[in-house]
Design a protein around this motif. Sequence first.
Motif, PDB file in Angstrom:
ATOM      1  N   CYS A 172       3.622 -20.191 -16.344  1.00  0.00           N
ATOM      2  CA  CYS A 172       2.387 -21.157 -16.230  1.00  0.00           C
ATOM      3  C   CYS A 172       2.088 -21.429 -14.811  1.00  0.00           C
ATOM      4  CB  CYS A 172       2.595 -22.278 -17.227  1.00  0.00           C
ATOM      5  SG  CYS A 172       1.224 -23.240 -17.448  1.00  0.00           S
ATOM      6  N   VAL A 173       1.108 -20.725 -14.278  1.00  0.00           N
ATOM      7  CA  VAL A 173       0.768 -21.040 -12.970  1.00  0.00           C
ATOM      8  C   VAL A 173      -0.452 -22.157 -13.036  1.00  0.00           C
ATOM      9  CG1 VAL A 173      -0.233 -19.971 -10.590  1.00  0.00           C
ATOM     10  CG2 VAL A 173       1.338 -18.507 -12.275  1.00  0.00           C
ATOM     11  N   HIS A 174       0.201 -23.311 -12.258  1.00  0.00           N
ATOM     12  CA  HIS A 174      -0.734 -24.564 -12.058  1.00  0.00           C
ATOM     13  C   HIS A 174      -1.537 -24.889 -13.391  1.00  0.00           C
ATOM     14  CE1 HIS A 174       0.162 -24.791  -7.983  1.00  0.00           C
ATOM     15  NE2 HIS A 174      -0.228 -23.529  -7.783  1.00  0.00           N
ATOM     16  N   GLY A 175      -1.121 -24.486 -14.600  1.00  0.00           N
ATOM     17  CA  GLY A 175      -1.693 -24.920 -15.857  1.00  0.00           C
ATOM     18  C   GLY A 175      -1.514 -25.932 -16.533  1.00  0.00           C
ATOM     19  N   LEU A 176      -0.119 -26.549 -16.179  1.00  0.00           N
ATOM     20  CA  LEU A 176       0.462 -27.689 -16.878  1.00  0.00           C
ATOM     21  C   LEU A 176      -0.393 -29.046 -16.114  1.00  0.00           C
ATOM     22  CD1 LEU A 176       4.366 -27.516 -16.879  1.00  0.00           C
ATOM     23  CD2 LEU A 176       2.581 -27.155 -18.659  1.00  0.00           C
ATOM     24  N   HIS A 177      -1.084 -28.842 -15.038  1.00  0.00           N
ATOM     25  CA  HIS A 177      -1.681 -29.808 -14.434  1.00  0.00           C
ATOM     26  C   HIS A 177      -3.035 -30.529 -15.237  1.00  0.00           C
ATOM     27  CE1 HIS A 177       0.718 -28.731 -11.017  1.00  0.00           C
ATOM     28  NE2 HIS A 177      -0.251 -27.809 -10.589  1.00  0.00           N
TER      29      HIS A 177
END
Length: 230
Positions: A125-130
């Motif tokens: 998950c590239v920068h999606g959890l933000h």
Amino acid sequence: MTGLLDDAALARSSVVANCTMNRERTLSGSNGYGRELGLDVLAEMSARAGGSSPVRWLDLCCGSGRAPAEAAALLAERGLGGRAEIIGLDLVDHFAPGPVHAMARLVSGSVAEWVPDGRFDLITCVHGLHYLGDKLGTLSRIASWLTGDGLFVANFDARSVRHADGSPSGRRLIAQLRAQGFDYDSARRRVSRRGHGQVRFPYRYLGADDQAGPNYTGQPAVDSFYEPIP
């Protein structure tokens, strides 16, 4: 903290809907997955492709799906077309046009609601959890989606997880992550895990704030609020 958003309201938020952090990101290069996650996706999948069943990769918050499509094409070139399965999941179905190899499937849906059809050897998950609301709930779900030696890697800003009074959860959260089998790299702001597990964090999710402002990436992000479970 008042005025927090539930997941349904958050999905309609302009901050989430207009997020461009991963829309056009590719697998490699200066802005690729390798740089962002410190992981060579193709090498990881190729190393696992000799098993009795196809290696499975789930890319959460995949944006336009360019990275999964690129990986599928490259794996096919290596003769691994029948040895891999790739799923790219994103809230918005604005996927890149053009043909995608049959081993890759791009799906529109919410990470909080989506139910996989099996476990995965690799989850990214590239920068999606933000931009997710219940970040800890998502991490719990991801742990249950891994195979026994599956690998999960994602960008994660621990400061985005806050107490009901707005204060950051700090070192206690990091200790809880590690106690539940996750690793957290504070310098690079990455969370990772090796292996399937049933995870339960001692927190109750209260809601999200989409007006938290920019995080370390310089882009507006979402803070998630929790209270301890006695």
